[in-house]
Design an enzyme around this catalytic site. Structure first.
Site, PDB file in Angstrom:
ATOM      1  N   GLY A   8       0.903  -1.209   0.139  1.00 37.51           N
ATOM      2  CA  GLY A   8       0.117  -0.175  -0.167  1.00 37.51           C
ATOM      3  C   GLY A   8       0.904   1.309  -0.020  1.00 37.51           C
ATOM      4  N   GLY A  11      -0.455   5.015  -0.910  1.00 34.49           N
ATOM      5  CA  GLY A  11      -1.635   5.465  -0.181  1.00 34.49           C
ATOM      6  C   GLY A  11      -1.297   6.521   0.554  1.00 34.49           C
ATOM      7  N   GLN A  12      -2.293   7.101   1.585  1.00 40.46           N
ATOM      8  CA  GLN A  12      -2.015   8.127   2.511  1.00 40.46           C
ATOM      9  C   GLN A  12      -0.751   8.199   3.302  1.00 40.46           C
ATOM     10  OE1 GLN A  12      -4.551   9.034   5.777  1.00 40.46           O
ATOM     11  NE2 GLN A  12      -4.260  11.162   5.853  1.00 40.46           N
ATOM     12  N   ILE A  34      -0.658  -1.764  -6.076  1.00 40.02           N
ATOM     13  CA  ILE A  34      -1.706  -2.629  -7.036  1.00 40.02           C
ATOM     14  C   ILE A  34      -1.754  -1.993  -8.329  1.00 40.02           C
ATOM     15  CG2 ILE A  34      -2.896  -3.799  -5.309  1.00 40.02           C
ATOM     16  CD1 ILE A  34      -4.827  -1.666  -5.370  1.00 40.02           C
ATOM     17  N   ILE A  54      -2.461  -7.562  -1.800  1.00 39.50           N
ATOM     18  CA  ILE A  54      -2.464  -8.036  -0.407  1.00 39.50           C
ATOM     19  C   ILE A  54      -3.394  -9.431  -0.220  1.00 39.50           C
ATOM     20  CG2 ILE A  54      -4.290  -6.757   0.705  1.00 39.50           C
ATOM     21  CD1 ILE A  54      -2.521  -6.340   2.920  1.00 39.50           C
ATOM     22  N   TYR A 142     -15.016  -1.087   9.316  1.00 37.81           N
ATOM     23  CA  TYR A 142     -13.613  -1.005   9.546  1.00 37.81           C
ATOM     24  C   TYR A 142     -13.075  -1.181  10.826  1.00 37.81           C
ATOM     25  CZ  TYR A 142      -9.699   2.472   9.672  1.00 37.81           C
ATOM     26  OH  TYR A 142      -8.653   3.008   9.850  1.00 37.81           O
ATOM     27  N   LYS A 146     -10.297  -3.979  12.333  1.00 36.51           N
ATOM     28  CA  LYS A 146      -9.227  -3.488  13.144  1.00 36.51           C
ATOM     29  C   LYS A 146      -9.121  -3.908  14.430  1.00 36.51           C
ATOM     30  CE  LYS A 146      -7.314  -0.582  10.201  1.00 36.51           C
ATOM     31  NZ  LYS A 146      -5.916  -0.808   9.489  1.00 36.51           N
TER      32      LYS A 146
HETATM   33  C1  AKB Z   1     -10.810   7.091   9.347  1.00 32.84           C
HETATM   34  O1  AKB Z   1     -11.279   7.914   9.610  1.00 32.84           O
HETATM   35  O2  AKB Z   1     -11.273   6.183   8.863  1.00 32.84           O
HETATM   36  C2  AKB Z   1      -9.161   7.009   9.591  1.00 32.84           C
HETATM   37  C3  AKB Z   1      -9.130   6.665  10.896  1.00 32.84           C
HETATM   38  C4  AKB Z   1      -9.116   7.389  12.136  1.00 32.84           C
HETATM   39  O3  AKB Z   1      -8.682   5.322  11.310  1.00 32.84           O
HETATM   40  N1  AKB Z   1      -8.450   8.124   9.379  1.00 32.84           N
END
Ligand code: AKB
Length: 316
Positions: A8, A11-12, A34, A54, A142, A146
């Site tokens: 990655g 990316g940012q 990618i 990945i 998300y 995580k």
């Molecule tokens: C998001 O806003 O999804 C990310 C984070 C805080 O994980 N910047």
């Protein structure tokens, strides 16, 4: 000398971290990307790059073998708001991808850094000075990936001895590569509007506090934790880290100190607002400070001055 694979890398975080790692360790830092997100300019020219999807374990293994990689930075992920729109893909990249990385690391003896996030916390988590060890019950895909990623990374460390390490990143703010689809993105976008002399339309309501961090501190955290003496670790996956917490009014007023005509109005995005409401107001990062010496360098005012100066330079 370290041989590092950054998955990655365009990316940012990856675009800046790859360059920073090259400036520290030399040329053995492989920019994994990618197709469609190829490295360009300095990132392409200053070191090796390779296609590393990945979700393809063999591709990861071949690159690790070819470049004799000892450390993998696993930065592939969909950010929080995009992950809600594409939960299946978010799982495939976040968990399937992590599993592939950990399997390669187990077989080929690599250390692994995988960023976690303030997104691991949920509505039942204590909101202020959120402790290191507390309730992690997110209701976003998300956050689910995580938290599961933290658990899986700890499992690989305990069960197989893989050197897995991680920090829970707050919203990262940078003038280099824009984030895509995060909940904290407003705190990046606001600087671009201010620098362009445009009114900013804020998707997050006044009074919504979240932890944020300037990218140079975030990069330092990602490197310092991998350099740290792990015999002092009580935790691994993942450490709370913090540097500043603010709501839209506070960052707006801080920018107005330097851009007096700057205007902001609110048009709240219900999805991002709900995610933001479920996240902590501020984190307690005592364990990171004690176990590996974490210390932020930028506060809000220092970040604002630097962001505005750099965005002004870039627009020249
Ligand atoms: C998001 O806003 O999804 C990310 C984070 C805080 O994980 N910047």
């Amino acid at each position: 000398m370290k041989n590092v694979l950054v998955i990655g890398s365009t990316g940012q975080i990856g675009s800046e971290l790859t360059m920073k790692l090259r400036s520290i360790y030399g040329g053995n830092i492989v920019a994994g990307y990618i197709p469609g997100a190829e490295p360009k300019g300095e990132l392409l020219e200053s070191g090796p790059s390779a296609i590393v999807d990945i979700t393809n374990e063999q591709q990861i293994a071949e690159t690790v073998s070819k470049y004799n990689v000892d450390t993998i930075y696993n930065l592939a992920a969909l950010l929080s708001a995009v992950a809600e729109a594409k939960p299946q893909l978010a799982w495939k990249i976040g968990m399937g991808g992590l599993f592939n990385v950990l399997e390669v690391a187990r077989e080929m003896h690599c250390a692994v850094f995988t960023p976690s996030s303030i997104g691991v916390f949920g509505n039942n988590t204590p909101k202020d000075k959120t402790p290191q060890d507390t309730i992690r019950n997110p209701r976003t895909m998300y956050g689910v990936t995580k938290v599961s990623g933290e658990l899986l990374s700890d499992y690989y460390n305990i069960r197989f001895g893989v050197d897995t390490r991680s920090v829970r990143f707050p919203g990262l703010i940078s003038y280099v590569t824009p984030p895509g689809g995060g909940t904290t993105d407003y705190a990046v976008d606001i600087y671009y509007s201010a620098a362009k002399g445009e009114k900013f339309v804020c998707p997050i309501s006044a009074g919504t506090f979240m932890d944020m961090m300037y990218m140079p501190d975030g990069l330092r955290a990602a490197i310092e934790i991998m350099e740290a003496d792990s015999t002092k670790f009580v935790h691994r996956n993942s450490f709370n880290i913090a540097s500043m917490s603010f709501d839209p009014e506070i960052i707006y007023n801080n920018i107005k100190k330097y851009v007096p005509d700057f205007k902001m109005e609110y048009k709240v995005d219900p999805l991002r607002q709900a995610i933001a409401d479920s996240w902590p107001n501020s984190l307690d990062d005592t364990c990171a400070r004690q176990e590996w010496g974490w210390k932020p360098e930028y506060d809000l005012d220092a970040m604002t001055q630097d962001m505005l100066a750099k965005l002004k330079d870039h627009s020249k």
